[in-house]
Design a protein around this motif. Sequence first.
Motif, mmCIF file in Angstrom:
data_model
loop_
_atom_site.group_PDB
_atom_site.id
_atom_site.type_symbol
_atom_site.label_atom_id
_atom_site.label_comp_id
_atom_site.label_asym_id
_atom_site.label_seq_id
_atom_site.Cartn_x
_atom_site.Cartn_y
_atom_site.Cartn_z
ATOM 1 N N VAL A 1 6.489 8.041 -11.866
ATOM 2 C CA VAL A 1 7.592 8.366 -12.780
ATOM 3 C C VAL A 1 8.587 7.209 -12.871
ATOM 4 O O VAL A 1 9.689 7.370 -13.409
ATOM 5 C CB VAL A 1 8.300 9.673 -12.353
ATOM 6 N N GLY A 2 8.206 6.047 -12.350
ATOM 7 C CA GLY A 2 9.025 4.850 -12.516
ATOM 8 C C GLY A 2 10.279 4.784 -11.684
ATOM 9 O O GLY A 2 11.245 4.106 -12.061
ATOM 10 N N ARG A 3 10.292 5.472 -10.538
ATOM 11 C CA ARG A 3 11.481 5.438 -9.693
ATOM 12 C C ARG A 3 11.544 4.152 -8.864
ATOM 13 O O ARG A 3 10.513 3.565 -8.539
ATOM 14 C CB ARG A 3 11.476 6.634 -8.746
ATOM 15 N N PRO A 4 12.748 3.717 -8.496
ATOM 16 C CA PRO A 4 12.878 2.557 -7.599
ATOM 17 C C PRO A 4 12.289 2.876 -6.230
ATOM 18 O O PRO A 4 12.136 4.041 -5.852
ATOM 19 C CB PRO A 4 14.394 2.348 -7.506
ATOM 20 N N LEU A 5 11.963 1.820 -5.482
ATOM 21 C CA LEU A 5 11.427 1.961 -4.136
ATOM 22 C C LEU A 5 12.286 1.167 -3.164
ATOM 23 O O LEU A 5 12.866 0.140 -3.527
ATOM 24 C CB LEU A 5 9.992 1.437 -4.063
ATOM 25 N N ARG A 6 12.342 1.653 -1.930
ATOM 26 C CA ARG A 6 12.926 0.855 -0.847
ATOM 27 C C ARG A 6 11.785 0.078 -0.191
ATOM 28 O O ARG A 6 10.739 0.659 0.118
ATOM 29 C CB ARG A 6 13.618 1.751 0.185
ATOM 30 N N VAL A 7 11.989 -1.213 0.017
ATOM 31 C CA VAL A 7 10.944 -2.058 0.588
ATOM 32 C C VAL A 7 11.522 -2.902 1.708
ATOM 33 O O VAL A 7 12.740 -3.019 1.857
ATOM 34 C CB VAL A 7 10.320 -2.979 -0.489
ATOM 35 N N ALA A 8 10.641 -3.491 2.495
ATOM 36 C CA ALA A 8 11.068 -4.361 3.581
ATOM 37 C C ALA A 8 11.862 -5.529 3.016
ATOM 38 O O ALA A 8 11.548 -6.057 1.934
ATOM 39 C CB ALA A 8 9.850 -4.872 4.351
ATOM 40 N N GLY A 9 12.884 -5.943 3.748
ATOM 41 C CA GLY A 9 13.773 -6.992 3.270
ATOM 42 C C GLY A 9 13.096 -8.313 2.979
ATOM 43 O O GLY A 9 13.589 -9.100 2.175
ATOM 44 N N GLY A 10 11.949 -8.565 3.635
ATOM 45 C CA GLY A 10 11.270 -9.827 3.419
ATOM 46 C C GLY A 10 10.481 -9.898 2.132
ATOM 47 O O GLY A 10 10.006 -10.970 1.735
ATOM 48 N N LEU A 11 10.342 -8.766 1.450
ATOM 49 C CA LEU A 11 9.573 -8.728 0.208
ATOM 50 C C LEU A 11 10.513 -8.992 -0.957
ATOM 51 O O LEU A 11 11.443 -8.230 -1.209
ATOM 52 C CB LEU A 11 8.894 -7.360 0.049
ATOM 53 N N GLU A 12 10.276 -10.096 -1.680
ATOM 54 C CA GLU A 12 11.108 -10.470 -2.810
ATOM 55 C C GLU A 12 10.226 -10.829 -4.003
ATOM 56 O O GLU A 12 9.107 -11.296 -3.842
ATOM 57 C CB GLU A 12 12.008 -11.672 -2.459
ATOM 58 N N GLY A 13 10.741 -10.605 -5.191
ATOM 59 C CA GLY A 13 10.006 -10.968 -6.399
ATOM 60 C C GLY A 13 8.970 -9.915 -6.763
ATOM 61 O O GLY A 13 8.954 -8.792 -6.247
ATOM 62 N N PHE B 1 5.537 -7.826 -6.980
ATOM 63 C CA PHE B 1 4.483 -7.476 -6.037
ATOM 64 C C PHE B 1 3.682 -6.308 -6.606
ATOM 65 O O PHE B 1 4.146 -5.560 -7.470
ATOM 66 C CB PHE B 1 5.046 -7.125 -4.655
ATOM 67 N N ARG B 2 2.446 -6.184 -6.125
ATOM 68 C CA ARG B 2 1.558 -5.081 -6.533
ATOM 69 C C ARG B 2 1.858 -3.839 -5.712
ATOM 70 O O ARG B 2 2.111 -3.935 -4.511
ATOM 71 C CB ARG B 2 0.103 -5.460 -6.299
ATOM 72 N N VAL B 3 1.795 -2.686 -6.352
ATOM 73 C CA VAL B 3 1.815 -1.409 -5.636
ATOM 74 C C VAL B 3 0.440 -0.784 -5.819
ATOM 75 O O VAL B 3 0.015 -0.515 -6.942
ATOM 76 C CB VAL B 3 2.910 -0.467 -6.171
ATOM 77 N N GLN B 4 -0.271 -0.604 -4.714
ATOM 78 C CA GLN B 4 -1.642 -0.107 -4.778
ATOM 79 C C GLN B 4 -1.791 1.167 -3.964
ATOM 80 O O GLN B 4 -1.051 1.412 -3.023
ATOM 81 C CB GLN B 4 -2.613 -1.173 -4.251
ATOM 82 N N ARG B 5 -2.782 1.946 -4.360
ATOM 83 C CA ARG B 5 -3.198 3.125 -3.597
ATOM 84 C C ARG B 5 -4.691 2.982 -3.424
ATOM 85 O O ARG B 5 -5.479 3.280 -4.326
ATOM 86 C CB ARG B 5 -2.850 4.393 -4.378
ATOM 87 N N GLY B 6 -5.108 2.427 -2.293
ATOM 88 C CA GLY B 6 -6.503 2.082 -2.123
ATOM 89 C C GLY B 6 -6.844 0.924 -3.040
ATOM 90 O O GLY B 6 -6.151 -0.088 -3.074
ATOM 91 N N GLU B 7 -7.891 1.074 -3.843
ATOM 92 C CA GLU B 7 -8.307 0.033 -4.777
ATOM 93 C C GLU B 7 -7.589 0.118 -6.118
ATOM 94 O O GLU B 7 -7.732 -0.791 -6.962
ATOM 95 C CB GLU B 7 -9.830 0.125 -5.023
ATOM 96 N N GLU B 8 -6.821 1.169 -6.333
ATOM 97 C CA GLU B 8 -6.186 1.360 -7.636
ATOM 98 C C GLU B 8 -4.828 0.671 -7.680
ATOM 99 O O GLU B 8 -3.968 0.864 -6.819
ATOM 100 C CB GLU B 8 -5.997 2.853 -7.935
ATOM 101 N N LEU B 9 -4.628 -0.137 -8.719
ATOM 102 C CA LEU B 9 -3.333 -0.763 -8.960
ATOM 103 C C LEU B 9 -2.458 0.243 -9.695
ATOM 104 O O LEU B 9 -2.748 0.634 -10.829
ATOM 105 C CB LEU B 9 -3.497 -2.038 -9.790
ATOM 106 N N GLU C 1 0.858 -1.181 0.000
ATOM 107 C CA GLU C 1 0.000 0.000 0.000
ATOM 108 C C GLU C 1 0.894 1.231 0.000
ATOM 109 O O GLU C 1 1.639 1.481 0.959
ATOM 110 C CB GLU C 1 -0.912 0.000 1.219
ATOM 111 N N ALA C 2 0.866 1.989 -1.089
ATOM 112 C CA ALA C 2 1.765 3.125 -1.263
ATOM 113 C C ALA C 2 1.240 4.354 -0.530
ATOM 114 O O ALA C 2 0.042 4.642 -0.563
ATOM 115 C CB ALA C 2 1.930 3.434 -2.748
ATOM 116 N N ASP C 3 2.152 5.077 0.120
ATOM 117 C CA ASP C 3 1.777 6.372 0.666
ATOM 118 C C ASP C 3 1.884 7.408 -0.457
ATOM 119 O O ASP C 3 2.230 7.082 -1.603
ATOM 120 C CB ASP C 3 2.638 6.742 1.871
ATOM 121 N N GLU C 4 1.612 8.657 -0.139
ATOM 122 C CA GLU C 4 1.570 9.687 -1.179
ATOM 123 C C GLU C 4 2.917 9.852 -1.869
ATOM 124 O O GLU C 4 3.004 9.974 -3.099
ATOM 125 C CB GLU C 4 1.123 11.024 -0.574
#
Length: 255
Positions: A213-225, A227-235, A202-205
């Motif tokens: 704009v297609g920038r990389p994200l930092r994510v929790a170490g346990g997340l691999e492979g 995954f969906r990035v959503q904002r509410g119901e929107e993918l 679930e993405a914050d603002e």
Amino acid sequence: MGHTGTLDPLASGLLVILIGRATRLSRYVTGLDKAYVATARFGAASDTLDADGEILEEAGPIPPEAELRRALPDFTGEISQLPPMASAVKVGGRRLYELHRRGMEVEREPRRVRIHSLELLSFDPPTATFAIRCSSGTYVRSLVADLASSLGTAAYLTALRRTRVGPLRVEDALPPERLDPSTLHNRIIPAGRVLSHLPALEADEGQARAVAVGRPLRVAGGLEGSFRVQRGEELLAVYRARGGRARPEVVLCGG
């Protein structure tokens, strides 16, 4: 925002149609598990393993129902399949069905597939109907033929209906003739639902702006492979994570 729609054509059962930006998600849909209802004719063979081929009647005996049921567990789990000659698999740069039409048969590499369940629904000799749940890439024709061969006989597919693709069920679909501008909109489902098999972030603002704009994200170490990035119901996008960093695979939001 792209979405997916479902139809129920009589010939093949459930068909998933990607529209708009959701067409970019096809790689995640084609690989989903499938479910089918398949009908086979035992005691006869087909050179294409289905009713479209040349049929050889009385190619073997009709197995008793008890023997047929006892054989089913041997064809569940991970199994090896040889792609049929009448298939779209390429060998040496040529489609197998092209070679088959020229009367040629070539050596093929077996493939590993997974049969989650194989159930005999009915048996009215020489016809048997099965419910099958399997991995993508499974040839039901080959499954039926191999099952028959293990019983010392032959069989070919006479009917096949897809009843599920991932989380999408044929019961929730409509036949094409019932679709019109007033019903089509109601059949469109959020793209995120089709990808419900993928983990979700679930993405914050701030993250949503970065994703746009297609920038990389930092994510929790346990997340691999993937995954969906959503904002509410929107993918918003599909990202792939590795070692706490994630890069976009498909971006649906933004320009």
